[in-house]
Design a protein around this motif. Structure first.
Motif, short mmCIF file in Angstrom:
data_model
loop_
_atom_site.label_atom_id
_atom_site.label_comp_id
_atom_site.label_asym_id
_atom_site.label_seq_id
_atom_site.Cartn_x
_atom_site.Cartn_y
_atom_site.Cartn_z
N PHE A 66 -1.76 -4.05 -4.77
CA PHE A 66 -3.21 -4.06 -4.91
C PHE A 66 -3.55 -3.13 -6.07
N PRO A 88 -7.71 -8.34 -2.41
CA PRO A 88 -8.49 -7.30 -1.74
C PRO A 88 -9.52 -6.68 -2.68
N ASP A 99 0.86 -1.16 0.00
CA ASP A 99 0.00 0.00 0.00
C ASP A 99 0.91 1.22 0.00
N ASN A 105 -12.64 -3.53 -3.01
CA ASN A 105 -13.52 -2.46 -2.56
C ASN A 105 -14.97 -2.88 -2.78
N GLU A 107 -10.87 -4.02 1.09
CA GLU A 107 -9.92 -2.93 0.78
C GLU A 107 -10.61 -1.60 0.96
N GLN A 139 -9.19 -4.77 7.28
CA GLN A 139 -8.42 -5.07 6.07
C GLN A 139 -7.68 -6.39 6.15
#
Length: 452
Positions: free
Chosen positions: A234, A408, A165, A410, A356, A351
């Motif tokens: 990611f 991950p 990240d 969203n 995410e 997380q």
């Protein structure tokens, strides 16, 4: 009525804070374990709960046409502490919900430390929690301490996946040249607490843009430790230079797209590419470079980002950086209420489960808190319907995704059961949100009845 035994929550980030709040609100005592400041992380700078480290934005707040905006609204209706504090400390950000970092984290910290059912313990939980902790929520986030992460890996026999990240830089407003830059939200959209002029925009000509892309690609990057080198990124949070390497126009169709913006300094033609900066604090003195997470070395960041028109003399309050995030193969390891299948006294949230985003992390913390509170109080807690944003996100990480390719995610409408195929465009999105809020109301009515 006998007071329930306390539940231990490990981690005071967004998910742990929300889980602790939901438990305490239900009348269940909580011991909240946070290792900062006893043990620092690569990304945090304070010991406050719910510190925001990558961005100060919860993304779109449009609950009618956007999946994350819908998740905001569902969490508000469920009594989310995180959304309450975000709303109380929001700053102008177009259609997004962004907040003053310090005010937000301070409000979350105050709410938890002042709650009579919450006990805060500043310590690192190294390894699996003690056996006499019969109910635990592990919400240690993407920066789970190595000792705990290794203990979970050893117990499950699974290799946790990992990704990088990246943290975007922040500049001082007073150092931005507004004779070149200008205030405008894309398509002049005001959003919550905004005016339609909530972003600062810096426009590139074609030759300036090409030179900038070349500099990004050639810039000296930070070295990774041996254990980090094979970790995948990611896709939703790629470093700006990695995006640049994918093609000269990748950024023009991504975070630097020029659509919906008019440069008042050169109104006769549309910009070739645009960098947007978003307000980062309530005073409006700090702005972060949207989408500019990076692994460039600090000196290179200063040199290259000053190539952006309007930022030639930019002074940086914070430069970008990288840290490794880890998460579980949740579809394989967790049950439908987020319990570890091999040791159900342990629940996971945030997380570390493979969701995410800030909002998604807090949402999974909310669900973990609700499930654990019901379990502690001896009542049933049905999962939210899969037609809701909460239910769609939970379903994805606990079985909706393929374990072999789990990454991950969203929240997005692709996680929801389809609506009528005859509905298209914006009305299709609206159909998702209307159905979700109707079904959420029914679920909350059932939940309230079961608690009585």
């Amino acid at each position: 009525m006998t007071t329930p035994r306390p539940v231990h929550v490990i981690g005071g980030g967004l998910a742990g804070s929300e889980a602790a709040w939901q438990l305490a609100s239900a009348g269940v005592p909580v011991v909240l374990h946070e290792m900062r400041p006893v043990r620092a992380t690569e990304a945090h700078h304070t010991d406050r709960f719910a510190e925001l480290v990558c961005s100060n934005s919860f993304r779109s707040d449009d609950a009618e046409y956007n999946a994350v905006g819908l998740l905001h609204e569902e969490m508000r209706r469920c009594g989310s502490l995180i959304l309450r504090c975000a709303d109380a400390h929001k700053v102008p950000a177009g259609g997004a919900l962004a907040m003053d970092r310090d005010g937000f984290a301070g409000a979350v910290t105050e709410a938890l430390t002042s709650h009579p059912l919450v006990t805060v313990v500043r310590e690192e939980v190294a390894g699996l929690p003690p056996e006499d902790w019969d109910s635990v929520i592990v919400a240690t986030g993407p920066l789970t301490s190595p000792a705990l992460a290794e203990a979970v890996r050893a117990f499950t026999g699974e290799e946790s996946l990992a990704f990088f990240d990246a943290i975007a830089p922040i500049v001082y407003l007073e150092s931005i040249d507004l004779s070149k830059a200008w205030f405008q939200s894309r398509y002049d959209k005001p959003g919550p607490g905004g005016t339609g002029k909530d972003y600062i925009n810096c426009a590139f000509e074609k030759d300036e843009y090409r030179a900038f892309i070349d500099a990004l690609i050639a810039g000296e990057k930070a070295d990774f430790k041996d254990w980090e080198k094979n970790t995948p990124y990611f896709e939703g949070c790629l470093p700006i230079e990695v995006m640049a390497e994918r093609g000269v126009d990748t950024l023009r169709y991504g975070p630097m797209k020029p659509v919906g913006l008019t440069n008042p300094h050169k109104p006769e033609r549309r910009p070739y590419a645009v960098v947007q900066l978003r307000q980062d604090n309530a005073l409006g003195t700090l702005y972060n470079l949207v989408g500019f997470q990076t692994k460039l070395k600090h000196a290179e960041q200063v040199r290259i980002f000053r190539m952006i028109p309007g930022l030639e003399k930019a002074e940086f309050a914070r430069l970008g950086g990288m840290h490794r995030n880890t998460f579980l193969n949740s579809p394989r390891l967790l049950d439908r209420t987020l319990r570890l299948k091999g040791q159900p006294r342990l629940r996971f949230a945030g997380q570390v489960t493979g969701c995410e985003g800030y909002v998604e992390s807090a949402a999974v913390g909310l669900l973990a808190g609700l499930f654990t509170a019901a379990e502690r109080l001896g009542r049933e807690q049905p999962a939210p319907p899969v037609t809701t944003a909460l239910g769609a996100l939970l379903g994805h990480i606990t079985g909706g995704a393929e374990a072999e390719t789990f990454q991950p995610m969203n929240v997005n409408f692709g996680l929801f059961p389809p609506v009528d195929d005859r509905i298209r465009g914006r009305e299709r999105k609206r159909a998702y949100t209307q159905r979700a809020l109707e079904d959420l109301t029914g679920w909350m009515t059932t939940e309230t009845a079961s608690a009585q």
